[in-house]
Design a protein around this motif. Structure first.
Motif, PDB file in Angstrom:
ATOM      1  N   THR A 152      44.990 -54.452  -8.793  1.00 34.45           N
ATOM      2  CA  THR A 152      44.913 -53.147  -9.453  1.00 34.45           C
ATOM      3  C   THR A 152      46.308 -52.676  -9.868  1.00 34.45           C
ATOM      4  O   THR A 152      46.498 -52.166 -10.981  1.00 34.45           O
ATOM      5  CB  THR A 152      44.257 -52.111  -8.516  1.00 34.45           C
ATOM      6  OG1 THR A 152      42.953 -52.574  -8.181  1.00 34.45           O
ATOM      7  CG2 THR A 152      44.168 -50.745  -9.172  1.00 34.45           C
ATOM      8  N   ASN A 153      47.288 -52.865  -9.001  1.00 30.54           N
ATOM      9  CA  ASN A 153      48.666 -52.477  -9.301  1.00 30.54           C
ATOM     10  C   ASN A 153      49.185 -53.252 -10.515  1.00 30.54           C
ATOM     11  O   ASN A 153      49.814 -52.676 -11.400  1.00 30.54           O
ATOM     12  CB  ASN A 153      49.558 -52.699  -8.082  1.00 30.54           C
ATOM     13  CG  ASN A 153      50.957 -52.173  -8.291  1.00 30.54           C
ATOM     14  OD1 ASN A 153      51.144 -51.148  -8.944  1.00 30.54           O
ATOM     15  ND2 ASN A 153      51.938 -52.869  -7.740  1.00 30.54           N
ATOM     16  N   GLN A 157      50.344 -51.590 -14.036  1.00 30.85           N
ATOM     17  CA  GLN A 157      51.672 -51.813 -14.583  1.00 30.85           C
ATOM     18  C   GLN A 157      51.579 -52.410 -15.997  1.00 30.85           C
ATOM     19  O   GLN A 157      52.352 -52.048 -16.884  1.00 30.85           O
ATOM     20  CB  GLN A 157      52.503 -52.717 -13.681  1.00 30.85           C
ATOM     21  CG  GLN A 157      52.972 -51.986 -12.433  1.00 30.85           C
ATOM     22  CD  GLN A 157      53.901 -52.818 -11.582  1.00 30.85           C
ATOM     23  OE1 GLN A 157      54.263 -53.941 -11.942  1.00 30.85           O
ATOM     24  NE2 GLN A 157      54.314 -52.251 -10.466  1.00 30.85           N
TER      25      GLN A 157
END
Length: 162
Positions: A152-153, A157
């Motif tokens: 998810t990160n 990003q």
């Protein structure tokens, strides 16, 4: 299993602790020497209910000798199964209740010290094995959550960079 013959055991019940907040948190995981109809009746127990529920609630071994003559209401199910000697061990790991393991004999009226030591050892090893399996499951779940967060990160990003 071989221990049945060695100990003269005809009945063996293994309960696992499910949701501790449930009215009947002990769930029958496996049963040896118990007819299906009776197995269904024993499928769930409250803490303090029956010999296994008492062993779990008090976190100590319960021995019942001469079950057929015992005037214990908690022994009713074992009397109905024709059990004459019964022992139920709480399964504990680091002080935490995991469930119970019990042994019943239709031929003996009691278990001698050697039998009791073997049963205690079996219960101890089962508790250790179960606790290790649960620990491995928790680690795997944690790793999966970490991977999800990392994915998810990375997606966030990438969206920000675009």
């Amino acid at each position: 299993p071989r221990f049945q013959h060695y100990l003269g055991v005809d009945v063996c019940l293994h309960y696992r602790l499910g949701d501790p907040q449930a009215a009947e948190p002990l769930e029958l995981h496996s049963a040896i020497g118990v007819p299906d109809g009776v197995r269904e009746a024993l499928a769930r127990l409250a803490l303090g209910q029956g010999i296994c529920g008492l062993a779990a609630a008090e976190r100590r071994v319960q021995y019942v000798e001469d079950v057929q003559a015992a005037e214990r209401p908690d022994a009713l199910a074992m009397r109905a199964l024709g059990v004459r000697a019964y022992a139920c061990h709480p399964l504990l790991a680091h002080g935490q209740l995991l469930g119970t393991l019990s042994f019943g004999s239709r031929t003996k009226t009691g278990f001698d010290d050697d039998d009791r030591r073997v049963m205690a050892t079996l219960a101890h090893y089962l508790a250790i094995a179960w606790e290790r399996l649960e620990s491995a499951r928790r680690v795997a779940d944690s790793e999966a959550r970490y991977r999800d967060l990392a994915d998810t990160n990375a997606e966030l990003q990438a969206d920000i960079a675009a």
